[in-house]
Design a protein around this motif. Structure first.
Motif, mmCIF file in Angstrom:
data_model
loop_
_atom_site.group_PDB
_atom_site.id
_atom_site.type_symbol
_atom_site.label_atom_id
_atom_site.label_comp_id
_atom_site.label_asym_id
_atom_site.label_seq_id
_atom_site.Cartn_x
_atom_site.Cartn_y
_atom_site.Cartn_z
ATOM 1 N N PRO A 290 5.004 -13.662 -1.713
ATOM 2 C CA PRO A 290 4.411 -12.760 -0.704
ATOM 3 C C PRO A 290 5.272 -11.550 -0.366
ATOM 4 C CG PRO A 290 5.247 -14.765 0.333
ATOM 5 C CD PRO A 290 5.322 -14.986 -1.153
ATOM 6 N N ASP B 151 -3.671 -12.407 1.299
ATOM 7 C CA ASP B 151 -3.474 -11.140 2.001
ATOM 8 C C ASP B 151 -4.051 -11.142 3.410
ATOM 9 O OD1 ASP B 151 -2.123 -9.989 -0.114
ATOM 10 O OD2 ASP B 151 -3.927 -9.141 -1.021
ATOM 11 N N TYR C 40 -6.202 -1.761 -3.533
ATOM 12 C CA TYR C 40 -5.527 -3.060 -3.623
ATOM 13 C C TYR C 40 -4.098 -2.956 -3.104
ATOM 14 C CZ TYR C 40 -4.153 -7.599 -5.563
ATOM 15 O OH TYR C 40 -3.695 -8.897 -5.729
ATOM 16 N N GLN D 150 -4.231 -2.840 0.643
ATOM 17 C CA GLN D 150 -4.592 -4.147 1.189
ATOM 18 C C GLN D 150 -3.362 -5.043 1.373
ATOM 19 O OE1 GLN D 150 -8.039 -6.551 -0.385
ATOM 20 N NE2 GLN D 150 -6.385 -7.930 -1.046
ATOM 21 N N GLN D 151 -2.358 -4.857 0.510
ATOM 22 C CA GLN D 151 -1.194 -5.722 0.521
ATOM 23 C C GLN D 151 -0.078 -5.249 1.458
ATOM 24 O OE1 GLN D 151 -0.087 -7.357 -3.473
ATOM 25 N NE2 GLN D 151 -1.504 -5.803 -4.260
ATOM 26 N N ARG E 202 0.924 -7.608 4.508
ATOM 27 C CA ARG E 202 1.656 -8.825 4.104
ATOM 28 C C ARG E 202 3.091 -8.515 3.726
ATOM 29 N NH1 ARG E 202 2.354 -9.893 -0.934
ATOM 30 N NH2 ARG E 202 0.360 -9.084 -1.676
#
Length: 209
Positions: free
Chosen positions: A85, A129, A156, A159-160, A163
């Motif tokens: 992660p 996520d 994408y 989106q990460q 995290r």
């Protein structure tokens, strides 16, 4: 006076001389010239666009790679690798980003196996996520044609951000800035879509203090 060689022998000798001359020109001189010019003008690209971090070669900007947690049992081939992660994750690959095994899954849009794989990836990525499964970008669910593409979509990557920011105790704004920095525009200005080089992005993330 010596007798002339037969025509067939003369022809073969001529062909042999041409073979030797062309071998020297095309097999030795030309490759050396091109190699020399490439080393002078484009040394980085000619040598594989190698990415280094802290003096250590960590990959190539042309080939994606997995960013996984260490296996509990490295010798267990059946143990599934788990994504780390702390890193931006690449898109799925039919092969583990192995240049010797480049290729797609060859599963068509009507394949039940492909539909199942996509839905499983959608659920896994959404949980990883912390997002709505419906919002997961398509490139997070499907492989590239070569399974080597180092790029992911801007959507994408963004989106990460939450995290990775949480896991590394970095600000989301810092990571968004890095995403923008390592976003490559559309080829020739109109082909395809902009993409984020996840290998270079993760290198930059690792250098944040």
């Amino acid at each position: 006076m010596s007798k002339p060689l037969p025509t067939i022998v003369r022809n073969h000798l001529t062909a042999l001389r041409m073979l030797l001359v062309m071998t020297v020109i095309l097999g030795i001189a030309y490759p050396l010239l091109v190699t020399g010019l490439s080393q002078v003008a484009f040394a980085g690209k000619a040598n594989g666009s190698i990415v280094s971090s802290e003096g250590k070669e960590v990959g190539s900007s042309l080939i994606g790679q997995n960013f996984n947690l260490p296996k509990k049992n490295p010798d267990d081939a059946d143990e599934a690798a788990q994504p780390d992660p702390k890193w931006f994750q690449p898109r799925p690959a039919a092969y583990p980003y192995d240049p010797k095994s480049s290729g797609a899954s060859n599963l068509g849009p009507n394949s039940e196996d492909l539909v199942k794989a996509v839905e499983e990836r959608r659920a896994a990525v959404a949980a990883f996520d912390g997002v709505d499964p419906a919002s997961v970008p398509a490139d997070a669910l499907t492989t590239s044609g070569s399974s080597l593409d180092p790029h992911i979509s801007v959507a994408y990557a963004e989106q990460q951000v939450t995290r990775v920011a949480r896991e590394r105790n970095l600000s989301a704004e810092t990571l968004k800035g890095l995403v923008a920095q390592y976003t490559d525009g559309r080829p020739l200005g109109f082909l395809g879509q902009a993409g984020v080089n996840v290998v270079l992005l993760n290198k930059a993330v690792s250098e944040q203090k």
